[in-house]
Design an enzyme around this catalytic site. Structure first.
Site, PDB file in Angstrom:
ATOM      1  N   GLU A 102       0.843  -1.197   0.000  1.00  0.00           N
ATOM      2  CA  GLU A 102       0.000   0.000   0.000  1.00  0.00           C
ATOM      3  C   GLU A 102       0.878   1.247   0.000  1.00  0.00           C
ATOM      4  OE1 GLU A 102      -2.379  -0.164   3.534  1.00  0.00           O
ATOM      5  OE2 GLU A 102      -2.789  -2.300   3.298  1.00  0.00           O
TER       6      GLU A 102
ATOM      7  N   LYS B  45       2.007   4.698   1.574  1.00  0.00           N
ATOM      8  CA  LYS B  45       2.026   5.273   2.927  1.00  0.00           C
ATOM      9  C   LYS B  45       1.679   6.758   2.798  1.00  0.00           C
ATOM     10  CE  LYS B  45       4.793   5.616   7.120  1.00  0.00           C
ATOM     11  NZ  LYS B  45       4.634   7.067   7.326  1.00  0.00           N
TER      12      LYS B  45
ATOM     13  N   ASP C 182       0.941  10.528   3.783  1.00  0.00           N
ATOM     14  CA  ASP C 182       1.615  11.379   4.760  1.00  0.00           C
ATOM     15  C   ASP C 182       0.621  12.400   5.319  1.00  0.00           C
ATOM     16  OD1 ASP C 182       3.627  12.355   6.305  1.00  0.00           O
ATOM     17  OD2 ASP C 182       4.559  13.551   4.727  1.00  0.00           O
TER      18      ASP C 182
ATOM     19  N   LYS D 106      10.419   3.782   3.671  1.00  0.00           N
ATOM     20  CA  LYS D 106      10.372   5.228   3.476  1.00  0.00           C
ATOM     21  C   LYS D 106      11.168   5.629   2.232  1.00  0.00           C
ATOM     22  CE  LYS D 106       8.718   7.674   6.194  1.00  0.00           C
ATOM     23  NZ  LYS D 106       9.005   8.146   7.544  1.00  0.00           N
TER      24      LYS D 106
ATOM     25  N   CYS E 260      10.145  51.033  -3.808  1.00  0.00           N
ATOM     26  CA  CYS E 260      10.133  52.502  -3.662  1.00  0.00           C
ATOM     27  C   CYS E 260      11.504  53.132  -3.836  1.00  0.00           C
ATOM     28  CB  CYS E 260       9.550  52.885  -2.305  1.00  0.00           C
ATOM     29  SG  CYS E 260      10.620  52.459  -0.909  1.00  0.00           S
TER      30      CYS E 260
ATOM     31  N   CYS F 174      13.458  47.921   4.325  1.00  0.00           N
ATOM     32  CA  CYS F 174      13.151  49.222   3.743  1.00  0.00           C
ATOM     33  C   CYS F 174      12.519  50.058   4.854  1.00  0.00           C
ATOM     34  CB  CYS F 174      12.176  49.071   2.573  1.00  0.00           C
ATOM     35  SG  CYS F 174      11.502  50.656   2.010  1.00  0.00           S
TER      36      CYS F 174
END
Length: 666
Positions: free
Chosen positions: A110, A112, A114, A309, A406, A421
């Site tokens: 299957e 996995k 997350d 994993k 600017c 700025c």
């Protein structure tokens, strides 16, 4: 047909349409028609409260009522899986199972997913409870929030399901929903969610189910438990569950050999990038429930399952240019603009470079081939440069010296990584950013306004600061593009309603640098009117708990600027709350001064939020986790066993709510 019969008919139809849309991905009616049917059902249910059904399709929209979560013990413990990161470790697992069973076996492969784990209990074909994993023994009852997730059936289809059973799965936030949510948070300069898993977990634990509904969570179910399941095979049981209306991944495969497992892993290591939700590996389970029982469990995980994993996602792409964004505080953030590249299910075109130091450490040049990673994180980052492919005579990236909006010269303050700025008066992103912060949900919460509306009003010259919002006229709003009478009316109502927002949130909304929500509360308690705060000296300010010289200096700078004093006075004249309400000022004591308190469990006399307010009103500090610095734990019913054990090990007192109330009400 009577109205009661029509309610039953609509419920049946809408359950079927939800299944067609969210499970089968094959809607048979338009969104507009679905919404019309839903409104009809809600209107009829309002007329006939005696025909209430807790699993009506109308619960999908959620409720604005906040509810504390009750802790529930799992009937079957929710154990974690052992992780592997190499084919060699998969082989070891396979051979270990083979040796232990000493008979033929099948493996169910299957994806996995997350997300955040969930356990759903159904009785007589209806959803009765949704519980988070928690510590594996106990979890939080989040049933009301789960009911807003449209891919989770409230009422099952067909027949053949057990009278009572549990099904487990993963609550997920799809990539697109996640990116839209982070884009909104970025515009409000709120912290971004690191990945869809964190976003899904945080959303599921929100106490306002209407907000949960708006987040469009999804769910895949992957494990059926109960006393009377239809088959011995795990795979076969899930195929039955799909027929009952559950969303079961069609990627699941039953295999017989080690090579078939490796083929499955290899295929999905690439193909998962095209999925609409996050995955981080493959789960391998012995298929037969009888064989699962035979293999049993270790203290932490089943011996019949393991998780493989995937490696962190990484891609190589070209750095085309670096642009710069200006936030409401004037902070300038460099952004890497990349040649589009597929990474973890999305096309990545940009990555944050954070600040000048990061650019220097990477030694970036325009045209470089750069390595971009997500790993478990959604926000892409450049982790390295392929120096061998650097173009000749390429331009080195150096941080800009002047504001891109600017033209003002940038400054870098001591002990800070960012450049700023300082032109607060006329730099457009700063002006719009401050207004967007002012209207945001946690500040003034002005409904009907958003970043796009603020930009439109700014471009039309209708607003230049937050006080201008309170001079808006419906007639002026109506004549703008994409604005009608209803929109104008909603905006004016939202602006008017914001005049009731309490003083502490007005302080937060002003956008004083370093004064976030928590600091604004503390400042408001210490100086219960804006006039007293404006008159406060440095010494006055640093006497307040958690207010250091940095924050104190920022507050003094804010009020020393005549433009800010004028803004505050205009907001006061508009009717905003510039002092604390009498009930907030009264009843304050220092009985909990210097105390750090953890709240845990379910309470009988007051809600958790009410207890938090009491702790703060009596000089205490709310903390989220137990440590050696915790003064005591305010414990209700069903306090988590892991918290209780940690408190005992650290010698931290545990106080029940009656004793706590006696303490603060002396």
């Amino acid at each position: 047909m009577t109205e009661i019969e029509r309610i039953d008919q609509l419920r049946k139809e809408l359950h079927a349409h939800n299944h067609n849309y969210y499970i089968l991905n094959a809607p048979t009616i338009s969104d507009k028609e679905f919404d019309r049917l839903m409104r009809e059902l809600q209107d009829l249910e309002a007329k006939h409260p005696e025909h209430y059904d807790e699993n009506s399709p109308s619960v999908r929209v959620g409720s604005d009522l906040n509810k504390d979560f009750r802790q529930v013990e799992h009937k079957y413990p929710m154990l974690s899986l052992g992780n592997t990161y190499s084919e060699a470790e998969v082989t070891e697992f396979y051979e270990r199972v083979k040796k232990s069973l000493n008979e033929d076996f099948e493996i169910c492969c299957e994806l996995k997913f997350d997300g955040t784990s969930i356990s759903l209990t159904y009785e007589n074909g209806k959803l009765v409870q949704g519980v988070t994993r928690g510590d594996g023994v106990r979890g939080d009852d989040v049933t009301d929030n789960v009911k807003t997730i449209r891919s989770i059936p409230l009422v099952l289809q067909g027949s053949g399901y057990p009278k009572s059973f549990e099904i487990r799965g993963e609550i997920l936030m799809p990539w697109k929903v996640f990116e839209d949510l982070n884009r909104e948070r970025e515009l409000r300069e709120e912290p971004l969610f690191a990945n869809p898993r964190n976003a899904a977990s945080g959303t599921l634990k929100l106490q306002n189910s209407a907000v949960v509904a708006s987040r469009k969570l999804d769910a895949y179910l992957y494990y059926l438990l109960g006393e009377d399941l239809p088959h011995d095979g795990h795979y076969e049981n899930l195929q039955e569950a799909a027929r009952w209306g559950f969303k079961i991944s069609n990627a699941m495969r039953k295999v017989h050999t080690l090579q078939e497992i490796f083929d499955f892993i290899s295929y999905w290591d690439t193909e998962r990038k095209n999925l609409p939700v996050a995955t981080d590996g493959i789960v391998l389970k012995v298929n037969s429930l009888r064989q699962q029982r035979s293999l049993g469990y270790t203290a932490k995980s089943p011996r019949w399952a393991i998780a493989y994993k995937f490696q962190a996602e990484r891609a190589l792409t070209r750095l085309e240019k670096v642009t710069y964004q200006v936030g409401r505080t004037g902070a300038v953030t460099p952004v890497a603009n990349l040649a589009p590249v597929q990474l973890a299910g999305t096309v990545v075109k940009r990555a944050s470079l954070h600040n000048a130091d990061i650019i220097a450490s990477l030694d970036l040049h325009i045209g470089d081939m750069v390595y971009v990673e997500k790993g478990g994180e959604i926000i892409p980052k450049i982790t390295g440069v392929d120096l061998a492919s650097r173009p000749q005579n390429s331009e080195k990236v150096t941080f800009i010296t002047h504001c891109p909006e600017c033209g003002c010269k940038l400054v870098r303050y001591e002990d800070e990584a960012a450049h700023y700025c300082t032109n607060e008066s006329t730099c457009p992103p700063q002006i719009k950013g401050r207004i967007e912060h002012f209207i945001s949900r946690r500040a003034m919460n002005i409904e009907g306004l958003g970043p796009e509306t603020v930009d439109q009003f700014y471009q039309e010259g209708m607003i230049r600061d937050a006080a201008d919002l309170y001079t808006l006229q419906a007639a002026d709003i109506c004549r703008l593009d994409r604005m009608g009478e209803k929109s104008a009316e909603n905006i004016i109502k939202g602006v008017e309603k914001s005049k009731q927002v309490p003083y502490e949130r007005v302080l937060f909304a002003l956008g004083i640098r370093f004064v976030g929500e928590t600091v604004a509360k503390k400042v408001a308690r210490a100086f219960p009117s804006i006039d007293r705060l404006e008159a406060a000296t440095l010494d006055d300010l640093i006497q307040v708990d958690e207010i250091g010289e940095k924050i104190a200096q920022s507050i003094i700078r804010f009020f020393s600027d005549e433009k800010n004093r004028i803004l505050v006075n205009r907001l006061r004249e508009a009717g905003l709350q510039m002092e604390a309400a009498a009930e907030d000022v009264g009843g304050r004591t220092d009985r909990l001064q210097g105390k750090s308190v953890v709240i845990s469990g379910v309470f009988a006399h007051h809600s958790r939020d009410e207890y938090k307010a009491m702790i703060e009103r009596h000089g205490g500090k709310n903390v989220g986790s137990i440590s050696k610095k915790t003064s005591f734990i305010l414990a209700g019913e069903n306090m988590g066993p892991s918290k209780l054990e940690k408190a005992k090990s650290l010698g931290i007192p545990v106080m029940n709510e009656d004793d706590f109330l006696a303490l603060v009400e002396e």
